[in-house]
Design an enzyme around this catalytic site. Sequence first.
Site, PDB file in Angstrom:
ATOM      1  N   ASP A   6      40.685  16.751  34.799  1.00 16.20           N
ATOM      2  CA  ASP A   6      40.567  15.380  34.274  1.00 16.20           C
ATOM      3  C   ASP A   6      39.123  14.916  34.511  1.00 16.20           C
ATOM      4  OD1 ASP A   6      42.628  12.761  33.841  1.00 16.20           O
ATOM      5  OD2 ASP A   6      40.714  12.280  34.777  1.00 16.20           O
ATOM      6  N   HIS A  26      45.120   9.414  40.846  1.00 12.73           N
ATOM      7  CA  HIS A  26      44.323   8.413  41.585  1.00 12.73           C
ATOM      8  C   HIS A  26      45.137   7.655  42.639  1.00 12.73           C
ATOM      9  CE1 HIS A  26      40.919   9.040  39.019  1.00 12.73           C
ATOM     10  NE2 HIS A  26      41.498   8.564  37.947  1.00 12.73           N
TER      11      HIS A  26
HETATM   12 ZN   LIG Z   1      41.134  10.518  33.941  1.00 14.13          ZN
END
Ligand SMILES: [Zn+2]
Length: 367
Positions: free
Chosen positions: A178, A141
């Site tokens: 993910d 991220h």
């Molecule tokens: Zn994650």
Amino acid sequence: MATGYVYHELYGWHDTGTQAGFFPADPRRGLQPFHHFEYSESKRRAHELVVVSGLIDRLTRLAPRPATDEEILAVHTPAQLERLVGLNDTGGDAGDGGTKFGVGGVDIARLAAGGAITAVQAVLDSAVDTAYALVRPPGHHAVAEQGMGFCVLANIAIAIKAARETHGLERVAVVDFDVHHGNGTQAAFYADPTVLKISLHQDRFFPGNSGFSTERGEGAGFGYTLNLPLPPGTGNGGYQEAFKRVVIPALDRFHPDLIIIAAGYDSSALDPLGRMMITPKGYRALTSMLVEAAGRHCGGRIVGVHEGGYNESYTPFCLLAVLEELAGVEEPFPSPFGLDNLGQQELQPHQEKVIKEAEKLLKDIHC
Ligand SMILES: [Zn+2]
């Protein structure tokens, strides 16, 4: 067949502090002090299962080293690095208010990014055939100017840029399973047609406004970002179908020189954050398809880099399945969790829709 394995005890010492999930504990708001969602146990215990299962004896331990300023600056802004370095003595937040680290936490984040670098370079050096970096904090991220979503540094993006400098690495495919969108990896190479970014994630989860199938890259990079925002509840059947019909064909069109798995286990059936249903058997099947694709395209070069996964008891078995597959282990350590027959593990019509849409995007990927 040799499989490299990166882990360092300091990954377990990355301190995300006393939190109420991702909020700072605040009794005035009813937020009881507990731990951060991203705390050490799931990853530390995953490593311990690697040891106790005996798998460790089949692996080649690789010692991580810290990522240098230069390596970090290939992805992050000078202002962000300066800010992080300034917070290393006190601890702080990497940018979005939910990405805490303790005293010395930036040193540990450097060691995580360096762990990804170490794993990738060991494979490119042919010191090992495949590799896995069980690093913490995670990375997918983090964007140039800030950390976010528990990720301090963009581990995978940093490792790719570093390998370009040292090994002239050209075409890389990142497959991110993910449960969250791999927005940081996407952003780092959005205009770059030599990095294929494939993210399968829970639709509009985190970041809430990203990961749409309409995000496809820009300029020369158009077509080389492929997002599959899957409906909550997608299980082994849906993911395997998405791999068969989209991920693997995308890799076959792209012909990567290296495949990197952004290996997050918050897409598992028992994750407290995600709402998907992959089981260890499912992760094994997905990894097997990627290993085969790596065999076809890049001499078997494939590296897993650990991202999320928050169930302390279940995540270790999910990781073990992926790692055993990377290592070509024929007799896997059995998972005691039998969730393979949960209702709707098989492909559902509303999941099929997303896959069908994504299939249309394959034509813009070229070798
Ligand atoms: Zn994650």
